[in-house]
Motif scaffolding. Structure first.
Motif, PDB file in Angstrom:
ATOM      1  N   ASP A   8       0.805  -1.234   0.000  1.00 48.55           N
ATOM      2  CA  ASP A   8       0.000   0.000   0.000  1.00 48.55           C
ATOM      3  C   ASP A   8       0.834   1.278   0.000  1.00 48.55           C
ATOM      4  O   ASP A   8       0.695   2.126   0.878  1.00 48.55           O
ATOM      5  CB  ASP A   8      -0.999  -0.027   1.178  1.00 48.55           C
ATOM      6  CG  ASP A   8      -2.011  -1.144   1.010  1.00 48.55           C
ATOM      7  OD1 ASP A   8      -1.705  -2.279   1.428  1.00 48.55           O
ATOM      8  OD2 ASP A   8      -3.079  -0.893   0.423  1.00 48.55           O
ATOM      9  N   HIS A  10       0.659   3.421  -2.508  1.00 55.08           N
ATOM     10  CA  HIS A  10      -0.250   4.435  -3.076  1.00 55.08           C
ATOM     11  C   HIS A  10       0.498   5.625  -3.669  1.00 55.08           C
ATOM     12  O   HIS A  10       0.177   6.794  -3.373  1.00 55.08           O
ATOM     13  CB  HIS A  10      -1.272   4.899  -2.029  1.00 55.08           C
ATOM     14  CG  HIS A  10      -2.314   3.860  -1.749  1.00 55.08           C
ATOM     15  ND1 HIS A  10      -3.495   3.796  -2.439  1.00 55.08           N
ATOM     16  CD2 HIS A  10      -2.322   2.815  -0.887  1.00 55.08           C
ATOM     17  CE1 HIS A  10      -4.196   2.764  -2.011  1.00 55.08           C
ATOM     18  NE2 HIS A  10      -3.511   2.148  -1.073  1.00 55.08           N
ATOM     19  N   ASP A  48      -1.314  -2.335  -4.335  1.00 50.24           N
ATOM     20  CA  ASP A  48      -1.562  -0.896  -4.233  1.00 50.24           C
ATOM     21  C   ASP A  48      -0.237  -0.138  -4.255  1.00 50.24           C
ATOM     22  O   ASP A  48       0.081   0.653  -3.359  1.00 50.24           O
ATOM     23  CB  ASP A  48      -2.404  -0.523  -3.002  1.00 50.24           C
ATOM     24  CG  ASP A  48      -3.886  -0.817  -3.205  1.00 50.24           C
ATOM     25  OD1 ASP A  48      -4.248  -1.272  -4.317  1.00 50.24           O
ATOM     26  OD2 ASP A  48      -4.673  -0.601  -2.282  1.00 50.24           O
TER      27      ASP A  48
HETATM   28 MN   LIG Z   1      -4.573   0.290  -0.266  1.00 47.18          MN
END
Ligand SMILES: [Mn+2]
Length: 404
Positions: A8, A10, A48
């Protein structure tokens, strides 16, 4: 084998319109340093990578520079899978070039990594949902299930003709893949798995795009491959071990991505694994270089002072001000000038407090009055006359329909 689990990232994500790329760049530099200092052999990035399926060029550049730096010309193996925010094709577009650097990029279950050289290491075997690697004379079998969207997982089972009549659930389909992975594990190998999904009973935050809406895409913990010594998960932004599992962990996100993530530290996991032995798992915390804060002020003057006092501090802030009249544009401008990293200014009007504190008997009020109060409590100002008229008209029409 020393493994590091992160997820994650991002990359390219904005917070209330503010870019986080600088922070992401800083943290990834520091993470790369941690990886090198800890002599990590294998880095797992559980999805992600980017915030959107069409990430900005700067975000892609940051990803490629980072994984190249981490792998140190193939000295170290890096495996990244797509999460629900990533475009599988875009993430894995450069996979053929990446093997030379010791990097495996997987978009979907249909991507089968090629057997052969992997930087200074080797992929000995591969198939749907797994690879076997030889890293510094240690063998590991890694189950790999990039974000299994409902459509992508159904694709896998498209040959099972009576799927509908079997009424097989999403959790069961994922479970079948994990079963296949389970059967690949051996006693002489280090057995790992990585995926990006929501496991039942885990703790969410406000910055994940929910994949579990309506309960459809929830995976039961019992479906995870039980022979894996460690399962590296992505999706949830709070680091946590999966309930009722000794081996499955969410590493959490790289940064705080919402105000619901204020109360705990972000981190990564380092796993020391050998075949046939329970691994040693430790958490390494990531520096919080620019925390998100919520400032509650009683007056406009207090807010101005708070902005002024914190002008030089590296922090994002949601400002909540108690007010009894509407904030002027010039006042908003002034606050933002004093503290450009204000994420939002939320006026709390006294009237709202009165409304909250006073028990209201709604049966004694007509619907127009209730609408007016609701609007005032939500927006902080009275609704305009033409909106009120429109509302009354809609109510009248609805009444006519009901009576008809
Ligand atoms: Mn995520």
């Amino acid at each position: 084998m020393r493994i590091l689990h992160t997820s994650d990232w991002h990359l390219g994500k904005h917070l209330e319109g503010h870019s986080r790329l600088e922070e992401q760049e800083y943290i990834l530099k520091s993470l790369t340093k941690t990886i090198k200092e800890n002599d990590i052999d294998l880095v797992l990035i559980a999805g992600d990578i980017y915030d959107t399926s069409n990430p900005p060029a700067k975000a892609e550049k940051l990803f490629y520079n980072t994984i190249k730096d981490i792998s140190e010309d193939g000295k170290r193996v890096v495996i990244a899978i797509a999460g629900n925010h990533d475009s599988p094709d875009r993430l894995s577009a450069s996979r053929v070039l990446a093997y030379d650097h010791g990097i495996v990029l997987l978009g979907t279950l249909n991507d089968i990594p090629s057997v052969g050289k992997l930087g200074s290491h080797e992929i000995i075997d591969s198939g749907r949902g797994y690879i076997e690697v030889n890293i510094n004379s240690e063998k590991a079998i890694i189950g790999l299930l990039p974000y299994p969207s409902e459509q992508r997982i159904k694709e896998v089972f498209k040959d099972v003709t009576d799927l509908e009549s079997m009424q097989i659930s999403y959790s069961e389909m994922v479970g079948k893949i994990f079963d296949e992975i389970n059967q690949k594990y051996r006693e002489d190998t280090i057995n790992l798995a990585m995926s990006h999904l929501f496991v039942e009973g885990s703790i969410t935050t406000d910055s994940e795009r929910p994949i579990q809406i309506g309960g459809g895409l929830v995976v039961e913990g019992s479906k995870l491959p039980n022979k894996a010594q460690y399962i590296a998960l992505g999706h949830l932004h709070r680091p946590q071990r999966v309930k009722k599992s000794e081996t499955a962990f969410y590493s959490g996100s790289l940064l705080q991505y919402s105000s619901s993530e204020i109360g705990y530290s972000k981190g990564v996991y380092i796993i020391e694994a050998q075949s046939n032995e329970a691994p040693k798992i430790s958490e390494v915390f990531l520096e919080n270089i620019k925390p998100i804060e919520i400032w509650k002020c009683d007056t406009l003057e207090q807010s101005i002072k708070r902005c002024l006092d914190n002008n030089d501090r590296q922090t994002w802030a949601y400002l909540k001000i108690k007010l009894n009249q509407v904030l002027m544009q010039s006042e908003i401008k002034k606050l933002k000038e004093l503290k450009p990293d204000l994420l939002s200014i939320m006026p709390i009007y006294d009237i709202e407090e009165e409304l909250q504190n006073e028990p209201v008997d709604i049966t004694k009020k007509n619907i127009s009055q209730l609408f007016k109060e609701f609007y005032l409590s939500e927006r902080g100002v009275n609704p305009k006359e033409d909106l009120l008229e429109l509302f009354d008209e809609v109510v009248r029409e609805a009444g006519d329909i009901n009576e008809a």
